[in-house]
Design an enzyme around this catalytic site. Structure first.
Site, PDB file in Angstrom:
ATOM      1  N   LYS A  89     -65.326  87.214   5.800  1.00  0.00           N
ATOM      2  CA  LYS A  89     -65.135  88.466   6.548  1.00  0.00           C
ATOM      3  C   LYS A  89     -65.145  89.710   5.648  1.00  0.00           C
ATOM      4  O   LYS A  89     -65.538  90.788   6.063  1.00  0.00           O
ATOM      5  CB  LYS A  89     -63.854  88.406   7.366  1.00  0.00           C
ATOM      6  CG  LYS A  89     -64.014  87.477   8.572  1.00  0.00           C
ATOM      7  CD  LYS A  89     -63.040  87.819   9.658  1.00  0.00           C
ATOM      8  CE  LYS A  89     -63.354  87.049  10.932  1.00  0.00           C
ATOM      9  NZ  LYS A  89     -63.100  85.595  10.789  1.00  0.00           N
ATOM     10  N   GLU A 111     -59.628  95.664  15.439  1.00  0.00           N
ATOM     11  CA  GLU A 111     -58.917  94.746  16.320  1.00  0.00           C
ATOM     12  C   GLU A 111     -58.968  93.380  15.648  1.00  0.00           C
ATOM     13  O   GLU A 111     -59.872  93.088  14.865  1.00  0.00           O
ATOM     14  CB  GLU A 111     -59.566  94.690  17.696  1.00  0.00           C
ATOM     15  CG  GLU A 111     -60.710  93.687  17.853  1.00  0.00           C
ATOM     16  CD  GLU A 111     -61.940  94.010  17.019  1.00  0.00           C
ATOM     17  OE1 GLU A 111     -62.232  95.219  16.833  1.00  0.00           O
ATOM     18  OE2 GLU A 111     -62.592  93.068  16.548  1.00  0.00           O
ATOM     19  N   SER A 377     -67.337  78.694   5.767  1.00  0.00           N
ATOM     20  CA  SER A 377     -66.952  80.095   6.001  1.00  0.00           C
ATOM     21  C   SER A 377     -65.584  80.481   5.450  1.00  0.00           C
ATOM     22  O   SER A 377     -65.356  81.637   5.105  1.00  0.00           O
ATOM     23  CB  SER A 377     -67.008  80.406   7.500  1.00  0.00           C
ATOM     24  OG  SER A 377     -66.172  79.513   8.225  1.00  0.00           O
TER      25      SER A 377
HETATM   26  C1  PLP Z   1     -63.381  84.676  11.715  1.00  0.00           C
HETATM   27  C2  PLP Z   1     -63.845  83.396  11.150  1.00  0.00           C
HETATM   28  C3  PLP Z   1     -64.946  82.698  11.712  1.00  0.00           C
HETATM   29  C4  PLP Z   1     -65.627  83.134  12.971  1.00  0.00           C
HETATM   30  O1  PLP Z   1     -66.224  84.385  12.941  1.00  0.00           O
HETATM   31  P1  PLP Z   1     -67.812  84.578  12.881  1.00  0.00           P
HETATM   32  O2  PLP Z   1     -67.994  86.022  13.127  1.00  0.00           O
HETATM   33  O3  PLP Z   1     -68.384  83.724  13.957  1.00  0.00           O
HETATM   34  O4  PLP Z   1     -68.255  84.147  11.543  1.00  0.00           O
HETATM   35  C5  PLP Z   1     -65.380  81.547  11.079  1.00  0.00           C
HETATM   36  N1  PLP Z   1     -64.761  81.070   9.975  1.00  0.00           N
HETATM   37  C6  PLP Z   1     -63.709  81.702   9.424  1.00  0.00           C
HETATM   38  C7  PLP Z   1     -63.074  81.112   8.216  1.00  0.00           C
HETATM   39  C8  PLP Z   1     -63.215  82.881   9.987  1.00  0.00           C
HETATM   40  O5  PLP Z   1     -62.166  83.498   9.436  1.00  0.00           O
END
Ligand code: PLP
Length: 396
Positions: A89, A111, A377
């Protein structure tokens, strides 16, 4: 086929900027300026330096040997979990805060649902010395206490949204109201490839650093700059958009988007928008969203707070409808199994969101010689309380 947004802000028939008239000047200011500003050499110089020395990029592309043996294919993990604040993020919040500064804004609003985007926003606000107000549903404030503590420690004001279901969509409504009331000095940092044009395109461009690095890393490690598969989880869709970005127009790369099925597609407790969603307008864009017959947003459910979103960004709606990406959905239990599997095979504790992508590995049909990149992610630290509750280590 082109998957980049068109001049009117659409991906096929999805996207656009369906905003109240009062918000039009803000969105228009952004639309007219974002590309001009973010590709200026001095902007890129500052962004690249911060991504390198502060965020910790490039993130490694790691060949997961034991996981590859388990699935009988070649699996590489793009380690977004190693970024500062523990997920992808911050790639986006860093980009947007530099843009906000260039636009002369003094006050940042955001938000957040799970609090991950709130933390990434509060972090860059602390770094830049800008005021930060994060809107968060009252229910989420209770559910996500550690992230609320982080945001406060970073100096952000966390404002509870007390209307409706007191969750993400209500927090978004509050943030939009704030922006309407403070059009001059305030910048709204949106956390995924959602919202009115130009946000989905802008966020995708900031996250595209993921696939840009992947190309160079794959070239070095495999002798080819592309994989056979890229697999990523989808909440709003930003990590997937970043991992797919430079491969969108390369049909030799299969794109796999993985949503949260929650307790099961048919259970009524799910967040699998590509299966359950219908076309409609949410957060200022035309896309797929889960809604009732009369168009009310359905409250989504997933064990993973970051995938608990009732829509997908317009790019993903287009990738789904055009068939460019394959969509899978993974239940809570399947994701939990994948968490433990990665932890035990590779010594990496993934976030619950990322575990959804891992759990899709036995669905994609990869052959032994195929190269598969899973976008990891985020890291699992934030999910430890859930893991302790769901895994019974004392009985081992
Ligand atoms: C917020 C988040 C997501 C989902 O958000 P996307 O905008 O779909 O990437 C996925 N993995 C993690 C670790 C997150 O914090």
């Amino acid at each position: 086929m082109n998957y980049i947004v068109d001049d009117n802000g659409f991906y096929g028939k999805f996207g656009g900027a369906y905003v109240p008239e009062m918000l039009y000047p803000n969105v228009e200011e952004l639309r007219q300026n974002y590309l001009k500003i973010i590709y200026k050499p001095e902007f890129q110089k500052e962004l690249q330096a911060l991504l390198k020395d502060y965020v910790g990029r490039p993130t490694p592309l790691y060949f997961a040997k034991r996981l590859s043996e388990r699935y009988n294919t070649k699996i590489y993990l793009k380690r977004e979990d190693l970024n500062h604040t523990g997920a992808h993020k911050i790639n986006n919040t860093m980009g947007q805060i530099l843009l906000a500064k260039r636009l002369g804004k003094k006050r940042i609003i955001a938000e957040t649902g799970a609090g991950q985007h709130g933390v990434a926003t509060a972090t860059v606000c602390a770094l830049m010395g800008l005021e930060c107000i994060v809107y968060m549903g009252e229910v989420d404030i209770e559910r996500q206490a550690p992230n609320v503590a982080r945001m406060k420690m970073l100096g952000a004001s966390v404002v509870p949204a007390t209307s409706g279901s007191k969750t993400l969509k209500d927090a978004t409504n509050e943030a939009i109201r704030d922006w309407i009331n403070n059009p001059e000095d305030t910048y709204y940092i949106i956390g995924s490839v959602v919202g009115p044009h130009p946000y989905p395109d802008m966020v995708a461009r900031f996250q595209a650093v993921i696939s840009e690095e992947m190309m160079a890393q794959l070239q070095e490690q495999t002798g080819r700059d592309y994989p056979d598969y890229v697999v990523a989880c989808v909440g709003g869709g930003s990590n997937a958009a970043g991992a797919f970005y430079h491969y969108l127009d390369r049909p030799e790369v299969k794109l796999v988007a993985v949503e949260a099925a929650g307790l099961g597609i048919e259970s009524g407790e799910s967040a699998a928008t590509s299966v359950l969603g219908k076309e409609g307008i949410i957060h200022g864009s035309r896309t797929l969203l889960m809604q009732t017959e009369d168009g009310q947003v359905v409250e989504p459910y997933s064990i993973s707070a970051g995938l608990d979103y009732p829509g997908v960004g317009p790019l993903h709606a287009h990738l789904h409808q055009s068939g460019r990406a394959v969509f899978e959905s993974i239940t809570d239990d399947e994701a939990l199994k994948a968490v433990l599997e990665l932890t035990r095979l590779e010594g990496i504790i993934p976030a619950l969101e990322s575990a959804h992508a891992l759990a899709a590995l036995d669905r994609i049909g990869a052959k032994p010689e195929d190269v598969v990149v899973v976008n990891l992610s985020g890291r699992g630290d934030k999910d430890l309380a859930t893991y302790l509750k769901r895994f019974h280590f004392d009985e081992e």
